[in-house]
Write an enzyme that holds these catalytic residues in place. Structure first.
Site, PDB file in Angstrom:
ATOM      1  N   GLY A  29       3.027  -1.065   4.244  1.00  0.00           N
ATOM      2  CA  GLY A  29       2.995   0.362   3.920  1.00  0.00           C
ATOM      3  C   GLY A  29       4.382   0.856   3.556  1.00  0.00           C
ATOM      4  N   GLY A  30       5.021   1.535   4.503  1.00  0.00           N
ATOM      5  CA  GLY A  30       6.316   2.178   4.275  1.00  0.00           C
ATOM      6  C   GLY A  30       7.348   1.315   3.556  1.00  0.00           C
TER       7      GLY A  30
ATOM      8  N   GLU B 141      -6.793   4.715   8.105  1.00  0.00           N
ATOM      9  CA  GLU B 141      -6.572   6.138   7.789  1.00  0.00           C
ATOM     10  C   GLU B 141      -7.820   6.737   7.146  1.00  0.00           C
ATOM     11  OE1 GLU B 141      -2.947   5.470   5.623  1.00  0.00           O
ATOM     12  OE2 GLU B 141      -1.929   4.974   7.491  1.00  0.00           O
TER      13      GLU B 141
ATOM     14  N   GLU C  87      -5.092  -4.920  10.664  1.00  0.00           N
ATOM     15  CA  GLU C  87      -4.094  -3.879  10.872  1.00  0.00           C
ATOM     16  C   GLU C  87      -4.388  -3.132  12.174  1.00  0.00           C
ATOM     17  OE1 GLU C  87      -2.171  -2.680   6.846  1.00  0.00           O
ATOM     18  OE2 GLU C  87      -3.854  -1.350   7.233  1.00  0.00           O
TER      19      GLU C  87
ATOM     20  N   ASN D  10       0.872  -1.184   0.000  1.00  0.00           N
ATOM     21  CA  ASN D  10       0.000   0.000   0.000  1.00  0.00           C
ATOM     22  C   ASN D  10       0.906   1.230   0.000  1.00  0.00           C
ATOM     23  OD1 ASN D  10      -1.774   2.070   0.507  1.00  0.00           O
ATOM     24  ND2 ASN D  10      -2.373   1.351   2.567  1.00  0.00           N
ATOM     25  N   TRP D  11       0.982   1.866  -1.146  1.00  0.00           N
ATOM     26  CA  TRP D  11       1.901   3.004  -1.277  1.00  0.00           C
ATOM     27  C   TRP D  11       1.350   4.256  -0.598  1.00  0.00           C
ATOM     28  CZ3 TRP D  11       4.084   2.935  -7.004  1.00  0.00           C
ATOM     29  CH2 TRP D  11       4.705   1.705  -7.230  1.00  0.00           C
ATOM     30  N   LYS D  12       0.090   4.214  -0.227  1.00  0.00           N
ATOM     31  CA  LYS D  12      -0.574   5.372   0.399  1.00  0.00           C
ATOM     32  C   LYS D  12      -0.407   6.612  -0.483  1.00  0.00           C
ATOM     33  CE  LYS D  12      -0.138   3.185   4.878  1.00  0.00           C
ATOM     34  NZ  LYS D  12      -0.008   3.297   6.327  1.00  0.00           N
TER      35      LYS D  12
ATOM     36  N   GLY E   8       2.646   2.467  10.819  1.00  0.00           N
ATOM     37  CA  GLY E   8       3.566   3.588  10.663  1.00  0.00           C
ATOM     38  C   GLY E   8       4.295   3.974  11.940  1.00  0.00           C
TER      39      GLY E   8
ATOM     40  N   HIS F  47      -9.476   1.192   5.167  1.00  0.00           N
ATOM     41  CA  HIS F  47      -8.198   1.392   5.859  1.00  0.00           C
ATOM     42  C   HIS F  47      -8.421   2.329   7.047  1.00  0.00           C
ATOM     43  CE1 HIS F  47      -4.061   2.471   6.693  1.00  0.00           C
ATOM     44  NE2 HIS F  47      -3.699   1.427   5.982  1.00  0.00           N
TER      45      HIS F  47
ATOM     46  N   SER G 243       3.694  -1.872  10.289  1.00  0.00           N
ATOM     47  CA  SER G 243       5.142  -1.870  10.492  1.00  0.00           C
ATOM     48  C   SER G 243       5.810  -3.185  10.091  1.00  0.00           C
ATOM     49  CB  SER G 243       5.487  -1.493  11.942  1.00  0.00           C
ATOM     50  OG  SER G 243       5.065  -0.164  12.214  1.00  0.00           O
TER      51      SER G 243
HETATM   52  P1  13P Z   1       3.171   0.600   7.616  1.00  0.00           P
HETATM   53  O1  13P Z   1       3.693  -0.693   7.019  1.00  0.00           O
HETATM   54  O2  13P Z   1       3.852   1.801   7.062  1.00  0.00           O
HETATM   55  O3  13P Z   1       3.108   0.544   9.087  1.00  0.00           O
HETATM   56  O4  13P Z   1       1.652   0.725   7.100  1.00  0.00           O
HETATM   57  C1  13P Z   1       0.814  -0.361   7.226  1.00  0.00           C
HETATM   58  C2  13P Z   1      -0.433  -0.070   6.482  1.00  0.00           C
HETATM   59  O5  13P Z   1      -1.209   0.782   6.874  1.00  0.00           O
HETATM   60  C3  13P Z   1      -0.690  -0.816   5.249  1.00  0.00           C
HETATM   61  O6  13P Z   1      -1.978  -0.595   4.793  1.00  0.00           O
END
Ligand code: 13P
Length: 253
Positions: free
Chosen positions: A231-232, A96, A164, A9-11, A170, A94, A210
């Site tokens: 994510g990251g 977020e 999640e 997930n590149w966000k 994050g 998600h 994470s």
């Molecule tokens: P991180 O891997 O950056 O913690 O993000 C997880 C995430 O929200 C994937 O959707």
């Protein structure tokens, strides 16, 4: 046997140019790893170009969100029909989106239904917040999120769930393999009760929060965890590749 999946997930990261660069950096090697579904979810504006870049490879494409109506006067929104033409997966619910864009269980339910209707595979995200975790309310929260997201849905064909925990996203503070495995087991049990045992056994449930190349093995060794939503670490070609490779190796044992 459930095929593991690693989804990136590149966000809200990467310009179109950067997305092209990132895909070019990992495409060839990513394509050679088998025994694991590989999905990348770039921002909307890069979906079309990334789709061309991965054509003919084993890499699959997903979007990060969508609206639930098919078309019409909804300025700025992207519909399931538009996405079905471009990609195979869509991340829905998600944390977020729940937190910053006020997405409720009802909205998420409409989105899951709309995605399934057009043949998009939803990656439904659920997870408890820190204070809920501390209060011992994890089970209650994820069960409630599940039942509202899946209300009026009879067939889970194509659906993927991502557990999640919000406190792990994050933060660099991932859940432990055991914690994630326990909660995912519980999610599977809930699905088994709500639907049936076979559906629950076939459903892929990922962990997200994470996940890095360093801790991937800890998660992939757990029997209930079917992969990760990253994510990251999905924004670094080498790290994402390492996560995918380790998953393939561990699951092949
Ligand atoms: P991180 O891997 O950056 O913690 O993000 C997880 C995430 O929200 C994937 O959707």
């Amino acid at each position: 046997m459930r095929l593991p999946m690693i989804a990136g997930n590149w966000k809200m990261n990467t310009t179109v140019g950067e997305a092209v660069e990132l895909v070019n950096e990992m495409r060839k090697e990513l394509d050679t790893v088998d025994g694991v579904d590989k999905v990348i979810c770039p921002p909307f504006v890069s979906l079309a170009v990334v789709r061309e870049l991965i054509k003919g490879s084993s890499i699959m494409l997903g979007a990060q969100n969508m609206y639930f109506e098919e078309k019409g006067a909804y300025t700025g929104e992207i519909s399931p029909v538009m996405l079905a033409d471009l990609c195979e997966f869509v991340i829905i619910g998600h944390s977020e989106r729940r937190q910053y864009f006020n997405e409720t269980g009802e909205i998420i339910n409409k989105k899951v239904q709309a995605a399934l209707k057009v043949g998009l595979k939803p990656i439904l995200c659920i997870g408890e917040r820190l204070e809920e975790n501390k209060a011992g309310r994890t089970k209650e929260v994820v069960t409630k999120q599940l039942s509202s997201a899946l209300a009026k849905i009879d067939s889970l064909n194509g659906l993927i769930i991502a557990y999640e925990p919000v406190w792990a996203i994050g933060t660099g503070r991932a859940a432990t393999g055991k914690q994630a495995n326990d909660t995912i087991g519980l999610i599977r049990q809930t699905i088994s009760q709500k639907y049936d045992k076979k559906i629950a056994q076939n459903l892929r449930i990922l962990y997200g929060g994470s996940v890095t190349a360093e801790n991937t093995a800890e998660f992939m060794q757990q029997p209930e965890i079917d992969g990760a939503l990253v994510g990251g670490a999905s924004l670094k070609a080498n790290e994402f590749l390492s996560i995918v490779r380790q998953t393939s190796e561990i699951r092949a044992r």
